[in-house]
Design a protein around this motif. Structure first.
Motif, PDB file in Angstrom:
ATOM      1  N   TYR A   6       0.830  -1.203   0.000  1.00  0.00           N
ATOM      2  CA  TYR A   6       0.000   0.000   0.000  1.00  0.00           C
ATOM      3  C   TYR A   6       0.863   1.250   0.000  1.00  0.00           C
ATOM      4  O   TYR A   6       1.892   1.305   0.667  1.00  0.00           O
ATOM      5  N   LEU A   7       0.391   2.266  -0.725  1.00  0.00           N
ATOM      6  CA  LEU A   7       0.988   3.588  -0.670  1.00  0.00           C
ATOM      7  C   LEU A   7       0.201   4.355   0.384  1.00  0.00           C
ATOM      8  O   LEU A   7      -1.016   4.486   0.288  1.00  0.00           O
ATOM      9  N   ASP A  40       7.001   5.791   1.290  1.00  0.00           N
ATOM     10  CA  ASP A  40       5.619   5.814   1.814  1.00  0.00           C
ATOM     11  C   ASP A  40       4.878   4.513   1.531  1.00  0.00           C
ATOM     12  O   ASP A  40       3.680   4.508   1.279  1.00  0.00           O
ATOM     13  N   THR A  41       5.608   3.415   1.593  1.00  0.00           N
ATOM     14  CA  THR A  41       5.042   2.113   1.254  1.00  0.00           C
ATOM     15  C   THR A  41       4.941   1.211   2.474  1.00  0.00           C
ATOM     16  O   THR A  41       5.845   1.176   3.311  1.00  0.00           O
ATOM     17  N   VAL A  42       3.824   0.486   2.558  1.00  0.00           N
ATOM     18  CA  VAL A  42       3.625  -0.518   3.598  1.00  0.00           C
ATOM     19  C   VAL A  42       3.436  -1.859   2.899  1.00  0.00           C
ATOM     20  O   VAL A  42       2.619  -1.986   1.987  1.00  0.00           O
ATOM     21  N   LEU A  43       4.197  -2.852   3.326  1.00  0.00           N
ATOM     22  CA  LEU A  43       4.150  -4.194   2.757  1.00  0.00           C
ATOM     23  C   LEU A  43       3.629  -5.140   3.829  1.00  0.00           C
ATOM     24  O   LEU A  43       4.150  -5.156   4.949  1.00  0.00           O
ATOM     25  N   GLY A  62      -4.382   6.281  11.876  1.00  0.00           N
ATOM     26  CA  GLY A  62      -4.342   7.716  11.614  1.00  0.00           C
ATOM     27  C   GLY A  62      -3.756   8.119  10.273  1.00  0.00           C
ATOM     28  O   GLY A  62      -3.400   9.281  10.083  1.00  0.00           O
ATOM     29  N   TYR A  63      -3.684   7.183   9.338  1.00  0.00           N
ATOM     30  CA  TYR A  63      -3.068   7.466   8.041  1.00  0.00           C
ATOM     31  C   TYR A  63      -4.041   7.140   6.918  1.00  0.00           C
ATOM     32  O   TYR A  63      -5.009   6.417   7.099  1.00  0.00           O
ATOM     33  N   GLU A  64      -3.757   7.665   5.752  1.00  0.00           N
ATOM     34  CA  GLU A  64      -4.621   7.478   4.585  1.00  0.00           C
ATOM     35  C   GLU A  64      -3.952   6.538   3.587  1.00  0.00           C
ATOM     36  O   GLU A  64      -2.772   6.683   3.277  1.00  0.00           O
ATOM     37  N   VAL A  65      -4.735   5.592   3.079  1.00  0.00           N
ATOM     38  CA  VAL A  65      -4.234   4.693   2.033  1.00  0.00           C
ATOM     39  C   VAL A  65      -4.497   5.368   0.697  1.00  0.00           C
ATOM     40  O   VAL A  65      -5.651   5.605   0.331  1.00  0.00           O
ATOM     41  N   ALA A  66      -3.430   5.718  -0.011  1.00  0.00           N
ATOM     42  CA  ALA A  66      -3.561   6.370  -1.305  1.00  0.00           C
ATOM     43  C   ALA A  66      -3.988   5.355  -2.359  1.00  0.00           C
ATOM     44  O   ALA A  66      -4.839   5.626  -3.182  1.00  0.00           O
ATOM     45  N   ALA A  68      -3.586   0.753  -3.394  1.00  0.00           N
ATOM     46  CA  ALA A  68      -2.925  -0.547  -3.263  1.00  0.00           C
ATOM     47  C   ALA A  68      -2.005  -0.690  -4.459  1.00  0.00           C
ATOM     48  O   ALA A  68      -2.364  -0.319  -5.574  1.00  0.00           O
ATOM     49  N   VAL A  69      -0.822  -1.196  -4.234  1.00  0.00           N
ATOM     50  CA  VAL A  69       0.168  -1.360  -5.287  1.00  0.00           C
ATOM     51  C   VAL A  69       0.375  -2.849  -5.501  1.00  0.00           C
ATOM     52  O   VAL A  69       0.441  -3.603  -4.548  1.00  0.00           O
ATOM     53  N   THR A  70       0.478  -3.264  -6.741  1.00  0.00           N
ATOM     54  CA  THR A  70       0.712  -4.673  -7.028  1.00  0.00           C
ATOM     55  C   THR A  70       2.027  -5.102  -6.412  1.00  0.00           C
ATOM     56  O   THR A  70       3.064  -4.477  -6.641  1.00  0.00           O
ATOM     57  N   ALA A  71       1.968  -6.123  -5.572  1.00  0.00           N
ATOM     58  CA  ALA A  71       3.161  -6.621  -4.898  1.00  0.00           C
ATOM     59  C   ALA A  71       3.927  -7.442  -5.876  1.00  0.00           C
ATOM     60  O   ALA A  71       5.032  -7.496  -6.034  1.00  0.00           O
TER      61      ALA A  71
END
Length: 71
Positions: A6-7, A40-43, A62-66, A68-71
């Motif tokens: 996720y971004l 700014d990536t969460v895996l 408390g954060y916004e998901v911009a 989903a990025v293809t893993a």
């Protein structure tokens, strides 16, 4: 093992990363959470990962998901 990426908007420090790791770690099926502040990536790695629950956990921290990025 399944992987989702996720971004995330709003992360700026290790405290931010820790909050996200904690929230995502409580989602069923999550085995590992990696946070890259520079991109700014969460895996998220795990089994039977529920996208809606993962997004809710990030939002709950408390954060916004911009996006989903293809893993």
């Amino acid at each position: 093992m399944e992987r989702k990426r996720y971004l995330v908007i709003g992360m700026s420090c290790e405290h931010c990363a820790g909050s996200i790791r904690k929230e995502l770690g409580e989602v069923p099926g999550v085995a590992h959470v990696g946070v890259d502040l520079a991109t700014d990536t969460v895996l998220v790695d795990g089994e039977n990962l529920d996208d809606a629950l993962l997004r809710a956990a990030i939002t709950g921290a408390g954060y916004e998901v911009a996006e989903a990025v293809t893993a």
